[in-house]
Design a protein around this motif. Structure first.
Motif, PDB file in Angstrom:
ATOM      1  N   GLU A 345       0.820  -1.200   0.000  1.00  0.00           N
ATOM      2  CA  GLU A 345       0.000   0.000   0.000  1.00  0.00           C
ATOM      3  C   GLU A 345       0.861   1.260   0.000  1.00  0.00           C
ATOM      4  OE1 GLU A 345      -3.902   1.959   0.292  1.00  0.00           O
ATOM      5  OE2 GLU A 345      -2.991   0.185  -0.606  1.00  0.00           O
ATOM      6  N   ARG A 346       1.969   1.236   0.728  1.00  0.00           N
ATOM      7  CA  ARG A 346       2.889   2.375   0.690  1.00  0.00           C
ATOM      8  C   ARG A 346       3.386   2.597  -0.739  1.00  0.00           C
ATOM      9  NH1 ARG A 346       5.515   0.031   5.425  1.00  0.00           N
ATOM     10  NH2 ARG A 346       7.436  -0.250   4.236  1.00  0.00           N
ATOM     11  N   SER A 347       3.781   1.517  -1.384  1.00  0.00           N
ATOM     12  CA  SER A 347       4.298   1.618  -2.751  1.00  0.00           C
ATOM     13  C   SER A 347       3.222   2.114  -3.712  1.00  0.00           C
ATOM     14  CB  SER A 347       4.817   0.259  -3.219  1.00  0.00           C
ATOM     15  OG  SER A 347       5.926  -0.139  -2.441  1.00  0.00           O
ATOM     16  N   ARG A 348       1.992   1.651  -3.512  1.00  0.00           N
ATOM     17  CA  ARG A 348       0.901   2.072  -4.397  1.00  0.00           C
ATOM     18  C   ARG A 348       0.694   3.579  -4.318  1.00  0.00           C
ATOM     19  NH1 ARG A 348      -3.985   3.820  -4.448  1.00  0.00           N
ATOM     20  NH2 ARG A 348      -4.203   3.775  -2.176  1.00  0.00           N
ATOM     21  N   ILE A 349       0.672   4.122  -3.104  1.00  0.00           N
ATOM     22  CA  ILE A 349       0.450   5.560  -2.943  1.00  0.00           C
ATOM     23  C   ILE A 349       1.628   6.346  -3.502  1.00  0.00           C
ATOM     24  CG2 ILE A 349       0.077   7.414  -1.261  1.00  0.00           C
ATOM     25  CD1 ILE A 349      -1.333   5.317   0.519  1.00  0.00           C
ATOM     26  N   LEU A 350       2.837   5.847  -3.253  1.00  0.00           N
ATOM     27  CA  LEU A 350       4.019   6.511  -3.805  1.00  0.00           C
ATOM     28  C   LEU A 350       3.974   6.567  -5.335  1.00  0.00           C
ATOM     29  CD1 LEU A 350       6.945   5.147  -1.609  1.00  0.00           C
ATOM     30  CD2 LEU A 350       6.502   7.560  -2.064  1.00  0.00           C
ATOM     31  N   GLU A 351       3.674   5.431  -5.944  1.00  0.00           N
ATOM     32  CA  GLU A 351       3.768   5.339  -7.400  1.00  0.00           C
ATOM     33  C   GLU A 351       2.564   5.943  -8.113  1.00  0.00           C
ATOM     34  OE1 GLU A 351       6.477   4.574  -8.814  1.00  0.00           O
ATOM     35  OE2 GLU A 351       7.439   3.976  -6.947  1.00  0.00           O
ATOM     36  N   GLN A 352       1.408   5.937  -7.464  1.00  0.00           N
ATOM     37  CA  GLN A 352       0.206   6.432  -8.134  1.00  0.00           C
ATOM     38  C   GLN A 352      -0.158   7.860  -7.757  1.00  0.00           C
ATOM     39  OE1 GLN A 352      -3.079   3.681  -7.689  1.00  0.00           O
ATOM     40  NE2 GLN A 352      -1.887   1.931  -8.402  1.00  0.00           N
ATOM     41  N   ALA A 353       0.119   8.267  -6.513  1.00  0.00           N
ATOM     42  CA  ALA A 353      -0.357   9.573  -6.042  1.00  0.00           C
ATOM     43  C   ALA A 353       0.753  10.599  -5.845  1.00  0.00           C
ATOM     44  CB  ALA A 353      -1.126   9.404  -4.723  1.00  0.00           C
ATOM     45  N   ILE A 354       1.968  10.154  -5.572  1.00  0.00           N
ATOM     46  CA  ILE A 354       3.033  11.095  -5.194  1.00  0.00           C
ATOM     47  C   ILE A 354       4.039  11.316  -6.317  1.00  0.00           C
ATOM     48  CG2 ILE A 354       4.961  11.484  -3.599  1.00  0.00           C
ATOM     49  CD1 ILE A 354       3.274  10.004  -1.449  1.00  0.00           C
ATOM     50  N   ARG A 355       4.691  10.266  -6.773  1.00  0.00           N
ATOM     51  CA  ARG A 355       5.794  10.433  -7.718  1.00  0.00           C
ATOM     52  C   ARG A 355       5.372  11.001  -9.083  1.00  0.00           C
ATOM     53  NH1 ARG A 355       8.894   5.112  -5.488  1.00  0.00           N
ATOM     54  NH2 ARG A 355      10.105   6.222  -3.886  1.00  0.00           N
ATOM     55  N   PRO A 356       4.188  10.686  -9.586  1.00  0.00           N
ATOM     56  CA  PRO A 356       3.802  11.296 -10.874  1.00  0.00           C
ATOM     57  C   PRO A 356       3.747  12.817 -10.829  1.00  0.00           C
ATOM     58  CG  PRO A 356       2.449   9.378 -10.439  1.00  0.00           C
ATOM     59  CD  PRO A 356       3.238   9.633  -9.193  1.00  0.00           C
ATOM     60  N   PHE A 357       3.315  13.383  -9.701  1.00  0.00           N
ATOM     61  CA  PHE A 357       3.237  14.840  -9.576  1.00  0.00           C
ATOM     62  C   PHE A 357       4.630  15.449  -9.692  1.00  0.00           C
ATOM     63  CE2 PHE A 357       3.644  18.682  -7.030  1.00  0.00           C
ATOM     64  CZ  PHE A 357       2.585  19.458  -7.492  1.00  0.00           C
ATOM     65  N   TYR A 358       5.593  14.893  -8.974  1.00  0.00           N
ATOM     66  CA  TYR A 358       6.940  15.453  -8.985  1.00  0.00           C
ATOM     67  C   TYR A 358       7.669  15.163 -10.290  1.00  0.00           C
ATOM     68  CZ  TYR A 358       5.977  16.512  -4.160  1.00  0.00           C
ATOM     69  OH  TYR A 358       5.394  17.018  -3.021  1.00  0.00           O
ATOM     70  N   ALA A 359       7.352  14.031 -10.910  1.00  0.00           N
ATOM     71  CA  ALA A 359       7.933  13.734 -12.221  1.00  0.00           C
ATOM     72  C   ALA A 359       7.454  14.756 -13.244  1.00  0.00           C
ATOM     73  CB  ALA A 359       7.555  12.317 -12.664  1.00  0.00           C
ATOM     74  N   ALA A 360       6.191  15.135 -13.151  1.00  0.00           N
ATOM     75  CA  ALA A 360       5.642  16.142 -14.069  1.00  0.00           C
ATOM     76  C   ALA A 360       6.319  17.491 -13.842  1.00  0.00           C
ATOM     77  CB  ALA A 360       4.136  16.266 -13.882  1.00  0.00           C
TER      78      ALA A 360
END
Length: 366
Positions: A345-360
């Motif tokens: 679940e930690r990984s899911r939130i990181l990969e789906q909710a957090i990292r895409p924003f900063y990658a953008a």
């Protein structure tokens, strides 16, 4: 003032993670007034929402943890019935989600909510129902949030073993961890060693408030004797770091905290109000901890008492220390990776909710 600082509105749009948030420290002032009127509680110092918010902030700005904690008498007084527990929890979830928080661990002490006849289990179940309602309403408003509950035992009382068992009983029903809260002075964590030993036996993670009103020895006791996975605040660990020479010197304890990646649940605005190691944001050691690669996280502690939210905390750090998106991203990832929920679940939130924003963001700057 840093002219290039990120604004509150900019930061509000970013996904954020909170690990240290007290439910009874984040009530909406109008909710306090509504419930007080409903139950006949006539001790509120103000009955106008704006004036009440001002009162809490000023009263909490005492520079001692003991006086700061006295303001909670009012919020606890209106948290004694199942429907009020549910309302407070629902609103907390919605307010955090509206600020861009995608994951929050919210803690409270159910033993303080038994004055009107509720049982401990009723408190937990009513609060969890409120969180679930708040998550649904936040989603309807366009904001996704996941919430884990941390049950606190009061460190000056003797119910910690009971509350630890309650936390384990509600594991995977919303409860993700355990903590001890309340006055730190005179209430060392090892007083509750039975609870911590039980939690370790049951493989249940826990955090401990330490290094706020008391110095590094309190942190040593929390980590070395009790085995805490994270430290609530820990701001006074700075007293074990010598910055006077050309080379920074860490004590054995400071080395251990850093080497083991033990999370510091820092809350800058709250730390100033309780006199925990700094009188201004500029003097707060969070930038030192960050630069030395400690596992730093940024938290609200009590949104009502500190008149703050997560975006404002990062805004203050941006204005004061020049923090930008890189620092916010790192602290957010630190917090998510230190959460008490399971790794998938930690990984899911990181990969789906957090990292895409900063990658953008990074893509827009190239």
């Amino acid at each position: 003032m840093n002219s290039t600082a990120l604004s509150h509105q900019q930061i509000r749009k970013a996904p954020k993670v909170v690990l240290h948030e007290h439910l009874d420290g984040g009530l909406r002032p109008q909710t306090l007034i509504d419930i007080a009127d409903e139950i006949g509680y006539d001790k509120l110092p103000e009955t106008d929402a704006g004036k009440l918010a001002d009162w809490f902030f000023k009263a909490a700005d005492s520079h001692t943890l003991e006086l700061y904690l006295k303001t909670f008498e009012h919020t606890i007084a209106v948290s004694q019935m199942s429907h009020t527990c549910a309302r407070i929890a629902s609103e907390a979830a919605q307010d955090l989600a509206a600020d861009g928080v995608v994951y929050a661990e919210i803690r409270y002490a159910p033993e303080q909510q038994l004055r009107d006849g509720m049982m401990l289990e009723e408190v937990v179940e009513a609060t969890q129902a409120g969180f679930e309602e708040g998550i649904r309403k936040a989603k309807e408003a366009g904001h996704e949030i996941r919430i884990g509950t941390i049950l606190c035992a009061m460190r000056h009382a003797n119910r910690s073993a009971e509350i630890a068992k309650l936390a384990v009983a509600y594991r995977d029903k919303g409860v993700v961890g355990f903590d001890i809260a309340g006055g730190e002075i005179g209430n060392p964590p090892e007083k509750h060693l039975e609870a911590f030993n039980f939690l370790r036996k049951e493989s249940m993670p826990f955090t401990i408030h330490a290094g706020e009103a008391c110095g590094p020895d309190s942190i040593h006791r929390a980590v070395g004797i009790c085995g805490a996975n994270r430290i609530g605040h820990g701001v006074r660990l700075i007293e074990n770091i010598d910055l006077s020479g050309d080379n920074v010197k860490l004590s054995n304890l400071a080395h251990y905290i850093r080497d083991q990646g033990i999370t510091l649940e820092l809350a800058p605005s709250s730390n100033l109000q309780t006199g925990a190691g700094a009188e201004t944001i500029g003097e707060h050691p969070i930038s030192v901890f960050y630069a030395l690669d400690f596992n730093v996280t940024v938290n609200n502690d009590n949104r009502l008492m500190s008149r703050t939210d997560t975006s404002r905390e990062f805004q203050l750090l941006s204005e004061t220390f020049g923090w930008g998106w890189a620092e916010i991203k790192r602290c957010t990832e630190n917090a998510m990776e230190s959460a008490f929920i399971h790794q998938p679940e930690r990984s899911r939130i990181l990969e789906q909710a957090i990292r895409p924003f900063y990658a953008a963001l990074e893509g827009n700057t190239q």
